[in-house]
Enzyme design. Sequence first.
Site, PDB file in Angstrom:
ATOM      1  N   PHE A 141      -2.932  15.928  33.011  1.00  0.00           N
ATOM      2  CA  PHE A 141      -2.028  16.976  32.551  1.00  0.00           C
ATOM      3  C   PHE A 141      -0.678  16.329  32.288  1.00  0.00           C
ATOM      4  O   PHE A 141       0.019  15.904  33.211  1.00  0.00           O
ATOM      5  CB  PHE A 141      -1.863  18.107  33.559  1.00  0.00           C
ATOM      6  CG  PHE A 141      -0.972  19.201  33.021  1.00  0.00           C
ATOM      7  CD1 PHE A 141      -1.501  20.187  32.191  1.00  0.00           C
ATOM      8  CD2 PHE A 141       0.375  19.227  33.298  1.00  0.00           C
ATOM      9  CE1 PHE A 141      -0.685  21.178  31.651  1.00  0.00           C
ATOM     10  CE2 PHE A 141       1.203  20.211  32.767  1.00  0.00           C
ATOM     11  CZ  PHE A 141       0.665  21.187  31.941  1.00  0.00           C
ATOM     12  N   ASP A 226       3.338   8.423  34.193  1.00  0.00           N
ATOM     13  CA  ASP A 226       3.870   9.781  34.170  1.00  0.00           C
ATOM     14  C   ASP A 226       4.120  10.203  35.611  1.00  0.00           C
ATOM     15  O   ASP A 226       3.213  10.636  36.315  1.00  0.00           O
ATOM     16  CB  ASP A 226       2.875  10.719  33.484  1.00  0.00           C
ATOM     17  CG  ASP A 226       3.365  12.160  33.423  1.00  0.00           C
ATOM     18  OD1 ASP A 226       4.322  12.496  34.152  1.00  0.00           O
ATOM     19  OD2 ASP A 226       2.777  12.968  32.673  1.00  0.00           O
ATOM     20  N   LYS A 255      11.147  17.223  35.888  1.00  0.00           N
ATOM     21  CA  LYS A 255      11.128  18.151  37.009  1.00  0.00           C
ATOM     22  C   LYS A 255      12.255  17.917  38.008  1.00  0.00           C
ATOM     23  O   LYS A 255      13.361  18.367  37.804  1.00  0.00           O
ATOM     24  CB  LYS A 255       9.756  18.154  37.663  1.00  0.00           C
ATOM     25  CG  LYS A 255       8.651  18.698  36.727  1.00  0.00           C
ATOM     26  CD  LYS A 255       7.408  19.063  37.463  1.00  0.00           C
ATOM     27  CE  LYS A 255       6.302  19.495  36.494  1.00  0.00           C
ATOM     28  NZ  LYS A 255       6.615  20.717  35.747  1.00  0.00           N
TER      29      LYS A 255
END
Length: 402
Positions: A141, A226, A255
């Site tokens: 994801f 990531d 984030k």
Amino acid sequence: MSTTETAIASAEAHSAHNYHPLPVVVASAEGAWMTDVEGRRYLDMLAGYSALNFGHGNRRLIDAAKAQLERVTLTSRAFYHDRFAEFCTELAALCGMETVLPMNAGAEAVETAVKTARKWGYRVKGVPDGMAKIIVASDNFHGRTTTIVSFSTDPEARADFGPYTPGFEIVPYGDLTAMREAMTENTVAVLIEPIQGEAGVLVPPAGYLPGVRELTRERNVLFIADEIQSGLGRTGKTFALDHEGVAPDMYVLGKALGGGVVPVSAVVSSADVLGVFRPGEHGSTFGGNPLACAVALEVIAMLRTGEYQQRAAELGDHLHRELGLLTGGGAVEAVRGRGLWAGVDIAPALGTGREISEKLMEQGVLVKDTHGSTIRIAPPLVISKEDLDWGLDRLRTVLSAR
């Protein structure tokens, strides 16, 4: 109708149904706790998918934002501003790298990484134009843009959004042999999550990440990590790769970099890699804006103390010990994760992950389900041990109510 029901009905009437939130309407939050419009308090055990690593309303971050709000919030990249150089310098140093390309959302940073790898492949590695390939892992994801969902194996993320962007090879996560076999002279990068969050907090087998590093170095391929969810303290280290003693060629961050205050993301790499861009070839109006830089600089300063990494490591050990005791009794089939991050597979006989999440909400604990019977636990790193234990007690209560 209650205030909650009214708010939800209004949201459902006027917003696209691209999410299926739990039926709670948050009005305020502080630390690890949120309060809804009815005045009920909930322990936040999700932390905005790690965006809120430092908790809700963290005073250092709010003060940094307020101070910057009084000065300047946006210049666009048409001009320099006085927080930009410091942000890039400090973030590069935190990552042990040289150069930063700031963006906003995590998906933008992933797109930037993809564009960087392709351009590096053509201009530096010498791959023929239009032939660049990037290897990714199944069950990944990385975001929801059309390019990113093109290499997703999740039907919900991918279905009905074609035609899909070519140029990606998908191999099983954790399978180094498959990755080696997928590599060709046209492979420019490997893009993986060191720990797969959305897939259920999947930790790869020992030796896999060092193996990826060795393979990519051997084949002149960029290793792109990531760390949007796994980075910046969540796993008990600054980066999840630190557990394996591995440094990638490029970090993709987001984030927690914005402290749960503003969206901040970035690609961090060497000057040689990010130096492939020339003015006008990539950009963002809001990327690296003064407000984002001010907040992110405070995040970096907080991480430099090591306090939050240590806290995640110690409380994470406690979390995994307690969750491990739930396995073997028929209610929990497996627990995975690292630091203050866990995927808990609930026995299907007890209900779906969504149903367990709803029952936990009734007990005053907020988590998020994924992939059927899995719930994810990722509280803010500032949570107290007492509050963590309280939340775990509520989980035991829900699991014991057969």
